[in-house]
Write an enzyme that holds these catalytic residues in place. Structure first.
Site, short mmCIF file in Angstrom:
data_model
loop_
_atom_site.label_atom_id
_atom_site.label_comp_id
_atom_site.label_asym_id
_atom_site.label_seq_id
_atom_site.Cartn_x
_atom_site.Cartn_y
_atom_site.Cartn_z
N LYS A 23 99.52 91.97 23.03
CA LYS A 23 98.37 92.84 23.33
C LYS A 23 98.18 93.89 22.23
CE LYS A 23 99.07 92.40 28.33
NZ LYS A 23 99.41 93.11 29.59
N SER B 70 101.38 97.11 27.46
CA SER B 70 102.43 96.94 28.46
C SER B 70 102.19 95.63 29.19
CB SER B 70 102.43 98.12 29.44
OG SER B 70 103.54 98.06 30.30
N ASP B 71 103.29 95.04 29.67
CA ASP B 71 103.17 93.82 30.47
C ASP B 71 104.26 93.83 31.54
OD1 ASP B 71 101.60 91.14 30.41
OD2 ASP B 71 103.68 90.56 30.82
N THR B 72 103.93 93.32 32.71
CA THR B 72 104.86 93.33 33.84
C THR B 72 105.09 91.92 34.35
OG1 THR B 72 104.18 95.55 34.49
CG2 THR B 72 105.26 94.21 36.17
N ALA C 22 107.55 95.63 30.05
CA ALA C 22 107.73 95.88 28.62
C ALA C 22 106.67 96.88 28.17
CB ALA C 22 107.61 94.59 27.83
#
Length: 231
Positions: free
Chosen positions: A57, A74-76, A111
């Site tokens: 991203k 951010s990534d979940t 992250a």
């Protein structure tokens, strides 16, 4: 809100992340990153997958930004027994996920990636939050699915949903479980030289008090950081 000395971009379409980042107390612009959310590689663990997506991203959003821009991504990823659960494809899939998680423990891997274009290399941090779900009823599942809330959430639920209250216990970072670890973001920005307002205000601390592993409450937290030499 006062004008900032920095141009800060959040590369996200998530309403939850956009709400959370306002707690920084500094102006932030939003862009929807033009990237493809790829499936995990074979044998890729949940945390590594979250880092890869988060960095994707940031790197895609960086291409259209001028020098000196700070880009945040951010990534979940939700996993149970190291098996990654994505977002529900439909109501049946959401029901499967919620039954799988019921009365069980699972991990939320978030992250966080930050790049200060042409000034500081890409830095990524992974934060793991352990969650135990309530032994909720089939009726609870049906009502929750009918609300529509599960459909855009990793793992099929939102930890911050107080109406349905699916979670029994949390160990770790609450804002990370929502989707953006604010304490780690503040720590990262400060370390690379960004001056931010003090967000330890009573209003903001109501969020952090949900945590058991918050940088503000416990500076010796066990986050793991990765620094990549990328422009």
């Amino acid at each position: 809100m006062k004008r900032s000395a920095y141009k800060i971009i959040l590369a996200s379409s998530s309403p939850r992340r956009r709400e959370l980042i306002e707690f920084l107390g500094t102006p932030v612009d939003f862009v929807v990153p033009k990237y493809t959310e790829e499936p995990p590689y074979k044998s890729e663990n949940p945390a590594s997958y979250a880092v890869r997506m988060s960095e994707s991203k940031v790197l895609v959003a960086c291409e259209d930004q001028e020098s000196g821009t700070i880009i945040i991504g951010s990534d979940t990823v939700v996993s149970i027994d190291n098996v990654i659960l994505g977002k529900p494809r439909n109501d049946v899939h959401a029901e499967y996920m919620l039954r799988l998680l019921r009365n069980e423990e699972h991990d939320i891997h978030t992250a966080l990636s930050v790049l200060w274009k042409d000034k500081h290399q890409l830095t990524s941090t992974k934060v793991i939050t352990n969650v135990r779900m309530r032994d909720y009823s089939d009726m609870d599942i049906d009502r929750y699915i009918a609300s529509g809330d599960p459909m855009d959430k990793a793992g099929g639920y939102a930890i911050q949903n107080k109406e349905f209250h699916l979670v029994e216990n949390l160990e770790g970072c609450y804002t990370s479980a929502i989707g953006l670890p604010l304490c780690y973001l503040t720590e990262t920005l400060t370390k690379i030289g960004v001056q931010l307002p003090d967000i330890r205000h009573k209003y903001y601390m109501s969020l952090f008090n949900e945590c058991t592993d918050c940088f503000f409450l416990n500076p010796a937290s066990d986050s793991v950081s990765y620094t990549h030499l990328r422009a």
